[in-house]
Design an enzyme around this catalytic site. Structure first.
Site, PDB file in Angstrom:
ATOM      1  N   SER A 148       1.018  -1.387   0.400  1.00  0.00           N
ATOM      2  CA  SER A 148      -0.197   0.050   0.349  1.00  0.00           C
ATOM      3  C   SER A 148       0.927   1.173  -0.132  1.00  0.00           C
ATOM      4  CB  SER A 148      -1.019  -0.234   1.344  1.00  0.00           C
ATOM      5  OG  SER A 148      -1.738  -0.909   1.090  1.00  0.00           O
TER       6      SER A 148
HETATM    7  N1  SAH Z   1      -0.659  -3.730   3.398  1.00  0.00           N
HETATM    8  C1  SAH Z   1      -0.697  -4.712   2.509  1.00  0.00           C
HETATM    9  C2  SAH Z   1      -1.060  -4.702   1.320  1.00  0.00           C
HETATM   10  C3  SAH Z   1      -1.419  -6.134   0.665  1.00  0.00           C
HETATM   11  S1  SAH Z   1      -2.929  -6.021  -0.901  1.00  0.00           S
HETATM   12  C4  SAH Z   1       0.966  -4.650   2.124  1.00  0.00           C
HETATM   13  O1  SAH Z   1       0.907  -2.846   2.506  1.00  0.00           O
HETATM   14  O2  SAH Z   1       1.595  -4.656   1.979  1.00  0.00           O
HETATM   15  C5  SAH Z   1      -3.689  -6.852  -0.084  1.00  0.00           C
HETATM   16  C6  SAH Z   1      -3.580  -8.447   0.670  1.00  0.00           C
HETATM   17  O3  SAH Z   1      -4.589  -8.884   0.801  1.00  0.00           O
HETATM   18  C7  SAH Z   1      -2.866  -9.308  -0.801  1.00  0.00           C
HETATM   19  O4  SAH Z   1      -1.781 -10.008  -0.514  1.00  0.00           O
HETATM   20  C8  SAH Z   1      -4.182 -10.430  -1.125  1.00  0.00           C
HETATM   21  O5  SAH Z   1      -3.437 -11.328  -1.164  1.00  0.00           O
HETATM   22  C9  SAH Z   1      -4.870 -10.324   0.146  1.00  0.00           C
HETATM   23  N2  SAH Z   1      -6.378 -10.987  -0.127  1.00  0.00           N
HETATM   24  C10 SAH Z   1      -6.594 -10.583  -0.656  1.00  0.00           C
HETATM   25  N3  SAH Z   1      -7.915 -11.575  -0.261  1.00  0.00           N
HETATM   26  C11 SAH Z   1      -7.281 -11.938   1.229  1.00  0.00           C
HETATM   27  C12 SAH Z   1      -8.212 -13.032   2.248  1.00  0.00           C
HETATM   28  N4  SAH Z   1      -9.899 -12.994   1.670  1.00  0.00           N
HETATM   29  N5  SAH Z   1      -7.991 -13.106   3.627  1.00  0.00           N
HETATM   30  C13 SAH Z   1      -6.689 -13.338   3.222  1.00  0.00           C
HETATM   31  N6  SAH Z   1      -6.044 -11.996   2.457  1.00  0.00           N
HETATM   32  C14 SAH Z   1      -6.593 -11.626   1.592  1.00  0.00           C
END
Ligand code: SAH
Length: 192
Positions: free
Chosen positions: A35
């Site tokens: 993010s």
């Molecule tokens: N806060 C993280 C954002 C990652 S993007 C950062 O700054 O790196 C969102 C993440 O949510 C992705 O890695 C995706 O694989 C995960 N995601 C999506 N649906 C999900 C679910 N049902 N359970 C767990 N993770 C999930």
């Protein structure tokens, strides 16, 4: 201060390290992103964390937001559906000495009942409905922060659990990758 203490360059792919301190999201593989730092700051402040808090995060991704939560709360459980991302984030968080963090690889729309209830829950992927299990696992007096809306634009919703009901308020416009799981907009296997 918490954000200054976490080296964001370690959470992005090596080829993108030069861009790690710009205020933008970056690809981390598997179609996912780390993010934008500004949004990480906004979400963290919406949580109003206290040092005694037990936090559940859905969407570990790179683990960057997790590292920041770990500096501000007592314990953090973070769920990531993509095994490889969970594995990498977990290893990196250990290297950085974040001992109060536990990363688990599974569909976070189920929450993590084993350690519930949570004082704070943060969802870092977009959905048009709040997964029911997360509401159930929120402590009375707790807060849940979740990007709510269609895939191309969501609003950052803050939900507070009161004694007998939930109060909610929509804030900043944000764009997150989709929450993919059993509860929430995108059912795994049906749509990307
Ligand atoms: N806060 C993280 C954002 C990652 S993007 C950062 O700054 O790196 C969102 C993440 O949510 C992705 O890695 C995706 O694989 C995960 N995601 C999506 N649906 C999900 C679910 N049902 N359970 C767990 N993770 C999930």
């Amino acid at each position: 201060a918490a954000m200054r203490q976490v080296p964001r360059d370690l959470f992005v792919p090596e080829a993108l390290r030069g861009k790690a301190y710009g205020d933008h999201s970056l690809p981390i593989g598997f179609g996912q992103t780390i993010s934008q730092p500004y949004i990480v700051g906004v979400m963290t402040s919406r949580l109003s964390l206290e040092p005694s808090h037990k936090v559940l995060e859905i969407g570990t991704g790179s683990g960057y937001q997790t590292a920041i939560l770990s500096r501000l709360a007592r314990t953090v459980y973070s769920l990531e559906r993509i095994d490889e991302l969970a594995r990498r984030a977990s290893a990196l968080l250990k290297t950085l000495g974040c001992q109060n963090v536990s990363v688990k690889a599974f569909d976070g729309t189920y929450g993590y009942p084993a350690a519930a209830p949570y004082d704070r829950i943060l969802v870092t992927a977009g959905t048009d409905e709040v997964p029911e299990p997360l509401l159930a696992q929120l402590a009375v007096g707790g807060r849940l922060v979740v990007p709510i809306g269609p895939p191309d634009r969501q609003r950052l919703r803050v939900i507070r659990r009161r004694k007998t009901d939930f109060a909610q308020e929509d804030g900043e416009s944000v764009v997150f990758v989709p929450l993919v799981g059993k509860f929430g907009r995108v059912r795994a296997g049906l749509r990307p």
